[in-house]
Design an enzyme around this catalytic site. Structure first.
Site, PDB file in Angstrom:
ATOM      1  N   GLU A 182     -88.406  16.542 -20.614  1.00  0.00           N
ATOM      2  CA  GLU A 182     -87.171  17.042 -21.206  1.00  0.00           C
ATOM      3  C   GLU A 182     -87.495  18.188 -22.168  1.00  0.00           C
ATOM      4  O   GLU A 182     -88.424  18.060 -22.965  1.00  0.00           O
ATOM      5  CB  GLU A 182     -86.431  15.940 -21.975  1.00  0.00           C
ATOM      6  N   ALA A 319     -90.306  10.451 -29.497  1.00  0.00           N
ATOM      7  CA  ALA A 319     -90.327   9.575 -28.327  1.00  0.00           C
ATOM      8  C   ALA A 319     -89.470  10.212 -27.239  1.00  0.00           C
ATOM      9  O   ALA A 319     -88.691  11.123 -27.494  1.00  0.00           O
ATOM     10  CB  ALA A 319     -89.786   8.192 -28.685  1.00  0.00           C
ATOM     11  N   MET A 320     -89.620   9.695 -26.003  1.00  0.00           N
ATOM     12  CA  MET A 320     -88.871  10.238 -24.866  1.00  0.00           C
ATOM     13  C   MET A 320     -88.460   9.097 -23.952  1.00  0.00           C
ATOM     14  O   MET A 320     -89.275   8.267 -23.567  1.00  0.00           O
ATOM     15  CB  MET A 320     -89.743  11.252 -24.108  1.00  0.00           C
ATOM     16  N   GLU A 321     -87.167   9.109 -23.561  1.00  0.00           N
ATOM     17  CA  GLU A 321     -86.544   7.959 -22.903  1.00  0.00           C
ATOM     18  C   GLU A 321     -86.749   7.877 -21.398  1.00  0.00           C
ATOM     19  O   GLU A 321     -85.920   7.291 -20.687  1.00  0.00           O
ATOM     20  CB  GLU A 321     -85.032   7.983 -23.183  1.00  0.00           C
ATOM     21  N   ASN A 322     -87.832   8.424 -20.856  1.00  0.00           N
ATOM     22  CA  ASN A 322     -88.053   8.356 -19.412  1.00  0.00           C
ATOM     23  C   ASN A 322     -87.636   6.972 -18.900  1.00  0.00           C
ATOM     24  O   ASN A 322     -88.024   5.951 -19.464  1.00  0.00           O
ATOM     25  CB  ASN A 322     -89.529   8.581 -19.083  1.00  0.00           C
ATOM     26  N   HIS A 354     -83.119   3.721 -30.261  1.00  0.00           N
ATOM     27  CA  HIS A 354     -82.616   5.013 -29.765  1.00  0.00           C
ATOM     28  C   HIS A 354     -82.976   5.204 -28.290  1.00  0.00           C
ATOM     29  O   HIS A 354     -82.124   5.488 -27.447  1.00  0.00           O
ATOM     30  CB  HIS A 354     -83.217   6.131 -30.614  1.00  0.00           C
ATOM     31  N   GLU A 355     -84.260   5.027 -27.982  1.00  0.00           N
ATOM     32  CA  GLU A 355     -84.713   5.316 -26.617  1.00  0.00           C
ATOM     33  C   GLU A 355     -84.163   4.304 -25.601  1.00  0.00           C
ATOM     34  O   GLU A 355     -83.855   4.667 -24.465  1.00  0.00           O
ATOM     35  CB  GLU A 355     -86.246   5.346 -26.549  1.00  0.00           C
ATOM     36  N   HIS A 358     -80.697   5.073 -24.444  1.00  0.00           N
ATOM     37  CA  HIS A 358     -80.665   6.113 -23.404  1.00  0.00           C
ATOM     38  C   HIS A 358     -80.817   5.541 -21.998  1.00  0.00           C
ATOM     39  O   HIS A 358     -80.440   6.204 -21.026  1.00  0.00           O
ATOM     40  CB  HIS A 358     -81.800   7.113 -23.628  1.00  0.00           C
TER      41      HIS A 358
END
Length: 921
Positions: A182, A319-322, A354-355, A358
């Site tokens: 992203e 962080a990233m919500e993959n 949060h993640e 998503h």
């Protein structure tokens, strides 16, 4: 995605990032027309023209990607094979895809049941990150298979498919191969249709060393030896649901894990560095509670069989919500039961919340285009608090929301160079610009206001309608409004369009008149500007949900209205003359309030006797501070109000007060009476410091630990004699191993001894940094190094920031800490950035970290000419993804300068008067 700076004000308060932030928006003369002319002369009034951009043509689209990648962890390259089931919707002789930093070797297309057609040319449009595959004959409508063989680089830019450096328990340096796609970087890992609305399923295989862990979005369905090399295995993963490219992920490295099953039967794992599985248990517990909470809230089950949360060493975001494989910075996931502070636990809980939100809101239903990014991030930034409040009610997290997100968004949104929540986005370089406090924190704040306006029951009903209708599809903001409108019967679109489609927010002016047994209130709204009263001709208007409470019941709204016009009057029945009246119960409405002087005077005793609820005490103080920054009231009036907080027990109220005093201290550092403001800080914080002491008492909880760290840090930094002496004593015992500092005391002690220390102190701190095994401890030290005051030591810290000792993503907070640490530090940091610009820009390549670096480094200046200098530097050293940030920083510098000119003398006189006759508290 949670930006490491996604909630920098929260992170700063929680992780004690040393000096308070340079102000986000500091104010100006009420003669704002003159300031606007000056901004215009500097070229700061308008954003540059957008670059021309076209989305991918719709004539060919993917149905499924079958993707096999073979990373080389020694040479930092990878080989890829893509077989995409594609649909030709309109006959064409070319296929246009996204592609960046990838070399295509061969490409062909085979219509279903027909012969393969080999591409005869690959035309790379590097600036638009596209490739056009040309074919010798027309590809007819129908389905077929697109095959592409390609190679790429495992880069060191923390985006796309990249390498992440780590050290094994035996001390050997190795590399993992990880992803961050992203917003627009899947195209760096494989040629694809890299737009959120072009969804497909994915069958992913990874060819990896047999002693490495290989992970992707789905569960492993096959693992077999690789025929060409006995040291490799091929790992195949199950087919994903229909999803967007930016949510695809894969990781190859060495990890341990802890696992459990949620009560809904989902396999949850937390992957940690080898030997640190214990540090994954807290996040595992939070994740296992969070999944069922969201399933019940949305009334939609989690759609995948597993979810992995993994700590990545080199990671730009927080962080990233993959989907199914959420990646985190180590500090956003790992908790050491002995060495992690309370604020870190809270941060991990929020980021996990949060993640995982998503996984539904963003992954199951995805924004149609980046214009609607706020829908993803604003919603997740709101519901993470709802989730943490459910899991940890003792955190009082909604009060913290006001300090961390709501006020921060208002600071940015009061600028001329803010932007609406919904921003039309075209070229990929523009996307990074809107990962900011408007998309995240204002987005979250207006959703919180909307939730309060609708009520929880109808809000949940509308969310379920929205997620059910659009699951595995894409949606726009209007689609959510329609679902919530259908559920509540209220005019949601009409109300919310005033908040998402225009920038800024209102200042509500209120005055009261007693009419027999009733109170008549006259309300008016105008746009709130950081530069003072709005002077434009066509003032924007908002539809404002307003709540009104009285001292009769401070926790309940006596009246709720929707203010849909510039002025209105309301009557409160049965309000006695001696009762106070307050707008914006709970500080939920996204507006600032200016009371008439008599109304304000009646509210102030509620601060001292605590009859106003904590979040309302915080909101009242923050509104007054912002009005002073904008030149609407005098800063001295706010200093007097701050003294009324002497009995304040609430952590978050102190946190916000501390932040505002930090902003004022930064401003006054440009004068010769900086020491006087430090005396004021000591006077305000000493009573609470004495009440708290240094050591926890039986029965204390999370918030007491946060408050103690905040207060001791504030007193120590200000040079409070007793605090400084005790900090030095405890630091000495800590270094000598006699008595190790508790995790909650380390930041304030480190900050205090460094601020008032010498070269030996800095050397000891750098040694502690080198010895630290835990990234949280390294970051804790990095964030306070800038507190040192001696010029040669400041230079040493700046050099350290770019050394191998500091992870690339953490360099920004070291330099930012120097800029926020002192007047000399600010100048030195700016010079350092200019001198090392090429290396810094190359390192962050236009990601949001470059914006954060610029913001932290220059925003504390308060001299007009610095705005011109900053603007001139970035004109000759362009940073396209930071253009808006640069404009905001220049605006803030001018606002600071005007604030100083306007109020410096009166602040100085007030502080001298206090010194001559100290107030009795």
């Amino acid at each position: 995605m949670w930006l490491a700076a996604a909630a920098p004000s929260l992170a700063r308060r929680l992780l004690f990032l040393g000096p308070p932030p340079p102000p986000l928006l500091l104010l100006l003369l009420s003669r704002s027309s003159r300031r606007r002319r000056r901004l215009h002369c500097l070229g700061l009034a308008a954003m540059p023209e957008k670059r021309p951009f076209e989305r991918l043509p719709a004539d060919v689209s993917p149905l499924n990607y079958s993707l096999c990648l073979k990373p080389d962890l020694l040479d930092f390259t990878f080989e890829g094979k893509l077989e995409a089931a594609a649909q030709v919707r309109q006959a064409t002789n070319q296929i246009v895809m996204n592609c960046a930093d990838i070399d295509i070797i061969t490409a062909s297309y085979a219509p279903e049941g027909d012969e393969e057609i080999h591409a005869t040319g690959f035309n790379y449009q590097n600036e638009d990150e596209k490739v056009t595959l040309s074919f010798p004959s027309i590809l007819q409508t129908g389905t077929g298979t697109l095959k592409i063989d390609f190679v790429g680089e495992l880069n060191d830019k923390m985006k796309g498919f990249y390498r992440s450096k780590y050290t094994t328990p035996s001390g050997e340096v190795r590399y993992a191969a990880v992803t961050q796609f992203e917003a627009t970087d899947a195209r760096r890992a494989f040629p694809c249709w890299d737009e959120p609305a072009i969804k497909a399923t994915f069958d992913i295989s990874l060819v990896v060393p047999k002693d490495r862990v290989a992970l992707s979005n789905m569960n492993v369905i096959d693992r077999k030896p690789y025929p060409d090399d006995e040291n490799l295995v091929e790992v195949k993963f199950a087919r994903t649901p229909v999803m967007s490219t930016y949510l695809v992920a894969f990781v190859v490295g060495e990890y341990d894990f802890v696992e459990t099953r949620s009560k809904d039967g989902v396999c949850v794992r937390v992957y940690t560095p080898v030997g640190k599985a214990e540090q994954g248990k807290f996040a595992l517990e939070v994740a296992a509670k969070t999944l069922p909470f969201y399933k019940d809230y949305f009334n939609v089950p989690y759609p995948l069989p597993k979810i992995d949360l993994i700590a990545i060493a080199d990671f730009a975001a927080g962080a990233m919500e993959n989907w199914g494989l959420v990646t985190y910075r180590e500090t956003a996931l790992l908790i050491d039961p002995k060495n992690s502070c309370s604020s870190s636990r809270q941060w991990v809980a929020l980021v996990v919340g949060h993640e995982l939100a998503h996984q539904w809101f963003g992954n199951l239903v995805t924004m149609e285009w980046w214009t609607h990014l706020w829908l993803n991030e604003g919603f997740a930034s709101w519901i993470e608090y709802l989730c943490v409040d459910h899991c940890f009610p003792e955190y009082d997290i909604w009060t913290q929301f006001v300090s961390a997100d709501y006020t921060r968004a208002q600071e940015l949104d009061a600028l001329d160079n803010s932007h609406p929540i919904e921003v039309s986005v075209g070229h990929p370089s523009e996307v990074d610009e809107i990962f900011d406090a408007i998309s995240y924190s204002k987005g979250a704040s207006v959703i919180r206001m909307l939730h309060d306006y609708i009520g929880d029951k109808d809000f949940k009903k509308g969310m379920n309608m929205y997620l059910t209708k659009f699951q595995q599809k894409n949606a726009a903001t209007e689609d959510l409004w329609e679902s919530l409108e259908n559920a509540s019967g209220k005019p949601i679109a009409a109300v919310m369009n005033t908040w998402t489609k225009q920038m800024g927010f209102p200042l509500i002016y209120v005055e009261a008149e007693q009419v027999e047994d009733d109170r008549l209130l006259r309300l008016s709204q105008k746009k709130f500007c950081a530069s003072g009263p709005y002077v434009g001709e066509d003032c924007p208007q908002w539809m404002v949900p307003i709540t009104i409470s009285t001292s009769d019941d401070p926790n309940q709204a006596k009246l709720k209205i929707l203010m849909d016009k510039p002025e209105m009057s309301v009557v409160l029945k049965n309000v006695k003359p001696d009762q106070w009246v307050k707008l914006n119960l709970g500080t939920v409405g996204f507006y600032r309030t200016q009371y008439s002087s008599t109304m304000l005077e009646s509210l102030l005793p509620g601060i001292r006797d605590l009859s106003l609820p904590p979040v309302d005490r915080l909101g009242l103080q923050n509104d007054l501070f912002s009005l002073a920054r904008a030149g609407i009231i005098s800063t001295v009036e706010v200093l007097k109000v701050m003294e009324a907080f002497v009995n304040e027990p609430n952590y978050t109220v102190w946190s916000d007060l501390s932040c505002n005093l930090g902003i004022l201290s930064t401003l006054v550092s440009h004068t010769d009476f900086y020491e006087e403001i430090q005396e004021f800080v000591k006077d305000v914080f000493s009573p609470i410091g004495e009440r708290l002491g240094w050591d926890p008492r039986p029965g204390e909880g999370h918030l007491d630990a946060l408050l103690r760290g905040l207060v001791l840090g504030k007193l120590g930094k200000a040079g409070h004699k007793a605090t400084l002496e005790e900090a030095r004593r405890r630091f000495k015992d800590h270094v000598e191993g006699k008595q190790i500092l508790s995790a909650d005391l380390r930041s304030p002690v480190y900050l205090t001894v460094l601020k008032h220390g010498d070269a030996t102190t800095l050397d000891i701190m750098l040694k502690l940094h080198k010895q630290a095994d835990m990234q949280e401890e390294k970051n804790r030290i990095e964030r306070v190094l800038g507190a040192t005051l001696l010029p040669d030591l400041i230079q040493k810290v700046l050099t350290f920031a770019l050394s191998e000792e500091v992870r690339p993503q953490d360099t920004v907070s070291v330099i930012g800490g120097v800029a926020g640490g002192s007047k000399h530090g600010r100048k030195a940091a700016w010079k350092f950035i200019k001198d090392n610009w090429e290396e810094l820009y190359n390192r962050y390549q236009g990601g949001f970290l470059i914006s954060r670096l610029i913001k932290l480094s220059v925003e504390g200046f308060a001299v007009d000419k610095m705005a011109g200098e900053v603007k001139a530097f970035f004109e000759s050293h362009p940073a396209p993804s930071a253009e808006r940030t640069i404009q905001q920083c220049c605006e803030n510098i001018l606002l600071n300068a005007a604030w100083l000119k306007r109020d410096a003398e009166s602040i100085h006189q007030y502080l001298l008067q206090r010194k001559a006759s100290p107030p009795t508290v």
